[in-house]
Write an enzyme that holds these catalytic residues in place. Structure first.
Site, PDB file in Angstrom:
ATOM      1  N   ASP A  17      12.832 -92.827 106.666  1.00 12.69           N
ATOM      2  CA  ASP A  17      11.594 -92.095 106.385  1.00 12.69           C
ATOM      3  C   ASP A  17      10.588 -93.048 105.743  1.00 12.69           C
ATOM      4  OD1 ASP A  17       9.740 -90.115 106.058  1.00 12.69           O
ATOM      5  OD2 ASP A  17      10.776 -89.095 104.421  1.00 12.69           O
ATOM      6  N   ASP A 112       6.648 -90.896 111.678  1.00  9.94           N
ATOM      7  CA  ASP A 112       7.063 -91.799 110.605  1.00  9.94           C
ATOM      8  C   ASP A 112       8.503 -91.598 110.144  1.00  9.94           C
ATOM      9  OD1 ASP A 112       6.715 -89.329 109.423  1.00  9.94           O
ATOM     10  OD2 ASP A 112       5.690 -90.094 107.644  1.00  9.94           O
ATOM     11  N   GLU A 113       9.324 -90.915 110.920  1.00 14.52           N
ATOM     12  CA  GLU A 113      10.713 -90.744 110.516  1.00 14.52           C
ATOM     13  C   GLU A 113      11.606 -90.527 111.731  1.00 14.52           C
ATOM     14  OE1 GLU A 113      11.831 -86.934 108.636  1.00 14.52           O
ATOM     15  OE2 GLU A 113       9.704 -86.420 108.766  1.00 14.52           O
TER      16      GLU A 113
END
Length: 407
Positions: A17, A112-113
Site C-alpha cells: 500500500d 496505489d495498492e
C-alpha cells in the site's frame, strides 16, 4: 466459541500500500515541500474537493473528500496542488510492473495498492519473507521514490489489515504469534468489505466491536447475517485462505499504456522501441480480455502540459500485433520531430469489441499466427515477458532484475 486456527499459519500473501500516493508522486517534482502539509485536489481545483492529504495535513482535520474551501480554512499554510492523474497513472504502472518482477502473481486492487503471492518466493530469492518485504520496500523507494507500507499474512484479509499497522513506510507480519492480539485490538471498521451499514449492524445490533468479537461469533450466525462473503471473512480472519489472487481486471473500454522516459530525449530509435514495448503490454491486455480494437493512437509529451498525439482508424477491428504495431509506428513517424526533446510517450487502443474466438490452446487447437496470442500464451506457460519482440526486449532489458540499480 474460541478462536480456531489452521495447524500452521504460513505467510502466503503480502499487501503493498503506497503511503499518500498522490502526494508522494508530487514530492518527486517538488521535494522542497517534504514535511509540510500538502493536499492534492481534483481536476476542478479550487471548486472541488481534496482527493489526498499527507500525514502533515491530517492533524488539521483534512482528509479525502474535504471541500477545498474548508481545507483552506482549516490549514491556510498548506500547499494545494491540482492533481495530474495521467502522471499518477504512469507511476502506478511502473509500481505494478516492478511488483510483477518479484512475483508472477500480482493483484491490482487500486491505483496505489495490490497483493503479491509469496508462495515459493523465499526459495527463489533465497531469503526469508521478512527480508524480501524489506527488499521490495527499499527497491520501490530507491527506483520510484514512492514510500510503501507492506503487510504479510496467511490470507488477503489479514495482509490488508497488517499493511496499516505500521504506516507510514512500515512492514508488519501477522502469524500465530500475534494473531489473537491483533484481532483483540482491531475494530471491525478495518476490514475491507465491512461498510458503514454492516458496521452499524454488527456494533449496535449484536455488540460486535472488534475482530475478536467477530471470529468468536458462531459461523452459522455469521452466515445468516452477512451471507457467504461474511463467512469467508470469518475464516480468513482466523488464517484460512479462501480468496485467491487474481491478476485479471474487468474488461476495459479502452487501453492506455504510457510512461515517463528515464530522461528527456530526441533519440528516434529509443522512443520507437519504448513505444513498441508499451504496445506489447496494451495488446497483451487486449487479447487477455478477448477483445479487438478499431482505433489506435500514439502520443508524445514535451514540456508539461504540451502533448502531441494522433489517431487512426484501422481497416477493420483487429487484435493482430503486426497490424496494430505498423499503424502505431506510422503515427509515431507523423508526430516525431528530431529537433524536439520528449519526456514521455504512450499508445492507446479505442473502440474495443469482442473477438468472438476461443482461447488459444497449445495442444488442442491449431497454432495461431497472431504474435500477440503467442506472446500471451508463452507468458502463461513460461512466465511473464519470458519471450518478447526484439524492440520490446530493448525496452525491457534494463528492467529485468528487480534488484538492478537502473530503472
Amino acid at each position: 466459541m474460541t478462536i480456531t486456527r489452521p495447524a500452521t499459519l504460513n505467510t502466503t500473501v503480502a499487501h503493498v500500500d503506497c503511503d499518500c500516493f498522490f502526494v508522494s508522486v508530487e514530492l518527486i517534482d517538488q521535494p522542497h515541500l517534504k514535511g509540510t502539509p500538502i493536499c492534492v485536489c481534483g481536476p476542478t481545483g479550487s471548486s472541488g474537493v481534496v482527493t489526498a492529504a499527507n500525514y502533515e495535513a491530517r492533524p488539521y482535520g483534512i482528509g479525502a473528500g474535504t471541500p477545498y474551501f474548508q481545507a483552506k480554512a482549516m490549514c491556510p499554510h498548506a500547499t494545494f496542488i491540482q492533481g495530474d492523474f495521467v502522471k499518477y497513472g504512469h507511476k502506478s504502472f511502473q509500481l505494478f510492473e516492478m511488483l510483477h518482477k518479484f512475483s508472477p502473481n500480482v493483484e491490482h486492487t487500486s491505483i496505489d495498492e495490490g497483493y503479491i503471492d509469496l508462495i515459493n518466493l523465499d526459495r527463489i530469492y533465497k531469503m526469508s519473507h521478512t527480508e524480501l518485504m524489506l527488499k521490495i520496500q527499499q527497491t520501490i523507494l530507491e527506483k520510484l521514490q514512492i514510500p510503501v507500507s507492506i503487510g504479510y499474512a496467511p490470507t488477503k484479509t489479514l495482509a490488508k489489515i497488517a499493511s496499516k499497522l505500521n504506516k507510514p513506510y512500515g512492514i508488519a507480519k501477522i502469524d500465530h504469534t500475534n494473531l489473537a492480539e491483533i484481532l483483540r485490538i482491531t475494530p471491525i471498521k478495518e476490514v475491507c468489505g465491512f461498510g458503514r451499514r454492516i458496521q452499524i449492524k454488527l456494533k449496535y445490533h449484536f455488540s460486535i466491536h472488534t475482530l475478536a468479537d467477530y471470529v468468536n461469533a458462531d459461523p452459522t450466525f455469521v452466515k445468516a447475517q452477512l451471507g457467504l462473503p461474511g463467512l469467508i471473512i470469518w475464516h480468513e480472519l482466523q488464517g484460512t485462505p479462501l480468496t485467491k489472487l487474481t491478476n485479471r481486471d474487468a474488461a476495459p473500454k479502452s487501453i492506455l499504456r504510457s510512461a515517463m522516459f528515464p530522461h528527456k530525449t530526441t533519440n528516434h530509435d529509443f522512443i520507437r522501441n519504448w513505444l513498441v514495448g508499451r504496445l506489447e503490454e496494451a495488446i497483451k491486455k487486449l487479447n487477455n480480455h478477448n477483445l479487438k480494437c478499431e482505433t489506435v493512437g500514439v502520443f508524445l509529451r514535451k514540456q508539461h502540459p504540451d502533448k502531441v498525439e494522433t489517431t487512426t482508424e484501422l481497416p477493420e477491428p483487429t487484435a493482430d500485433f503486426t497490424t496494430i504495431k505498423n499503424a502505431a509506428l506510422n503515427l509515431f513517424d507523423q508526430i516525431y520531430n528530431p529537433q524536439q526533446l520528449y519526456r514521455a510517450g504512450g499508445v492507446f487502443l479505442h473502440n474495443l469489441s469482442p473477438q468472438n474466438k476461443e482461447q488459444l490452446s497449445l495442444f488442442e487447437q491449431p497454432l495461431t499466427t497472431n504474435l500477440a496470442d503467442l506472446l500471451n500464451h508463452f507468458d502463461k506457460i513460461l512466465g511473464k515477458n519470458t519471450i518478447t519482440t526484439t524492440a520490446g526486449a530493448k525496452y525491457k532489458k534494463d528492467n529485468a532484475n528487480p534488484f538492478n540499480n537502473s530503472y
